[in-house]
Write a protein that holds these residues in place. Structure first.
Motif, PDB file in Angstrom:
ATOM      1  N   LEU A  10       0.830  -1.204   0.000  1.00 42.81           N
ATOM      2  CA  LEU A  10       0.000   0.000   0.000  1.00 42.81           C
ATOM      3  C   LEU A  10       0.863   1.251   0.000  1.00 42.81           C
ATOM      4  O   LEU A  10       0.561   2.222  -0.711  1.00 42.81           O
ATOM      5  CB  LEU A  10      -0.932  -0.009   1.203  1.00 42.81           C
ATOM      6  CG  LEU A  10      -1.765   1.263   1.414  1.00 42.81           C
ATOM      7  CD1 LEU A  10      -2.654   1.557   0.210  1.00 42.81           C
ATOM      8  CD2 LEU A  10      -2.602   1.148   2.688  1.00 42.81           C
ATOM      9  N   GLN A  56      -6.799   8.248   0.214  1.00 50.12           N
ATOM     10  CA  GLN A  56      -6.625   6.832  -0.094  1.00 50.12           C
ATOM     11  C   GLN A  56      -6.564   5.993   1.179  1.00 50.12           C
ATOM     12  O   GLN A  56      -7.095   4.875   1.227  1.00 50.12           O
ATOM     13  CB  GLN A  56      -5.373   6.613  -0.935  1.00 50.12           C
ATOM     14  CG  GLN A  56      -5.288   5.219  -1.539  1.00 50.12           C
ATOM     15  CD  GLN A  56      -4.712   5.223  -2.936  1.00 50.12           C
ATOM     16  OE1 GLN A  56      -4.573   6.265  -3.561  1.00 50.12           O
ATOM     17  NE2 GLN A  56      -4.365   4.050  -3.442  1.00 50.12           N
ATOM     18  N   THR A  60      -8.781   2.742   2.248  1.00 54.29           N
ATOM     19  CA  THR A  60      -8.147   1.430   2.373  1.00 54.29           C
ATOM     20  C   THR A  60      -7.831   1.029   3.809  1.00 54.29           C
ATOM     21  O   THR A  60      -7.717  -0.175   4.102  1.00 54.29           O
ATOM     22  CB  THR A  60      -6.848   1.399   1.558  1.00 54.29           C
ATOM     23  OG1 THR A  60      -5.972   2.434   2.012  1.00 54.29           O
ATOM     24  CG2 THR A  60      -7.136   1.596   0.080  1.00 54.29           C
TER      25      THR A  60
END
Length: 262
Positions: A10, A56, A60
Motif C-alpha cells: 500500500l 486513499q 483502504t
C-alpha cells in the motif's frame, strides 16, 4: 512477529499515486509557496499530496489513524500512518532535487514500516519490521541495504543537520568538535542523510531538531539495515524531537560527543 507485506505494498501504491503531483509541480512557474506560523515554507504541492494520501488511506485503512505535517490528525487506535508529503520543502521550492515523500506506519508507538520516495533522484528506500531494508526504483528492481562497519569516529563520514539547531539546543561546540574529529563532514540534508547511513555510504547523521513526521519513515529503514535510530537523548525511536542515525557501532560515541555541557 506481525508481517506488514500488505501495508508495504500500500505504501508503494500511495507513493505511485502522488508522484505525478510532486514531479509535476517541481520547477513549476506557478508553484504557490506560503510561510507557515513556524516560519517554514509550504507549497500547494505539499497540501495536495497529503490530501491524496489521506483520501486513499481513508478508503483502504479506515480504522487507522493518520498524522501528517499539513493537516490535523485523524483517527485513533494503535496503528498510525505518519506522513510527510514533501520532506525537503526548502529544496523543493528552490529547485534542488533532494526531496521525498515519507510514508511511515507506527504500531503501538513503535516504527513498523517506512517508505521514502524521491522521484527527482529516481530512488526509493523502504523497510518493514523483520523484512530487511531495500532500495531501488520499485519492489521488482531492488537491492538489500546494509550499514557500514566503520567503528572509529576518526574514520567516519558524518552528515550533519542544520548547525543553527545545534546552536539553539546547546550543542554547537560539540557539533563543531565532532566535525573536526571525523574523517569527512558533509550535510547531505533531510531524509537523504539517513538513507545514506542505511546504504552504508556514510556512517552517521545527527539532527538537533526534527518532528515525528520527519522521522517515522526513516527509523525502520535504518534499523532494518542493521543500524540504530534514536534521539540525541539515546532513546531509541522517533519521539525525542531530534535524531541520530548510525551504523550502530559509532552510536554511543556520537551520542556522548553531542551531549550538551551542564
Amino acid at each position: 512477529m506481525p508481517t506488514y507485506d500488505d501495508d508495504l505494498r500500500l505504501a508503494h501504491v500511495l507513493a505511485d499515486a502522488v508522484e505525478p503531483t510532486t514531479t509535476g509541480r517541481f520547477l513549476a512557474d506557478d508553484l504557490v509557496v506560503e510561510t507557515k506560523p513556524d516560519l517554514t515554507p509550504v507549497s500547494d504541492a505539499d497540501r495536495a499530496v497529503e490530501e491524496l494520501i489521506r483520501a486513499q488511506l481513508k478508503r483502504t485503512r479506515p480504522r487507522d489513524a493518520v498524522i501528517g505535517e499539513e493537516f490535523e490528525n485523524t483517527g485513533h487506535g494503535p496503528r498510525q500512518w505518519i506522513i510527510d508529503p514533501i520532506d525537503g520543502t526548502k529544496n523543493y521550492v528552490r529547485g534542488v532535487p533532494i526531496w521525498a515523500t515519507l510514508i511511515g506506519l507506527v504500531v503501538d508507538g513503535e516504527p513498523a514500516l517506512g517508505l521514502v520516495a524521491a522521484p527527482a533522484l529516481g530512488r526509493r528506500w523502504w523497510a518493514a519490521a523483520g523484512s530487511g531494508a531495500w532500495t531501488g526504483r520499485s519492489i521488482t528492481s531492488a537491492r538489500r541495504m546494509q550499514v557500514s562497519q566503520v567503528s572509529e569516529v576518526a574514520d567516519a563520514s558524518i552528515s550533519f543537520g542544520d548547525l543553527e539547531e545545534f546552536t539553539r539546543t546547546g550543542r554547537r561546540e560539540q557539533a563543531l568538535a565532532l566535525m573536526d574529529d571525523c574523517w569527512r563532514m558533509r550535510a547531505y540534508g533531510d531524509f537523504w542523510s539517513h538513507m545514506l547511513v542505511a546504504e552504508g555510504a556514510i556512517d552517521g547523521a545527527p539532527e538537533a531538531a526534527l518532528a515525528v513526521h520527519d522521522m517515522a519513515a526513516l527509523a525502520p529503514i535504518v534499523t532494518e539495515a542493521g543500524g540504530r535510530f534514536s534521539g540525541l537523548d539515546g532513546k531509541d525511536g522517533i519521539w525525542s524531537g531530534n535524531a541520530l542515525s548510525s551504523n550502530g557501532l559509532l552510536h554511543d560515541d556520537l551520542l556522548n560527543r553531542l551531549t550538551p555541557c551542564d
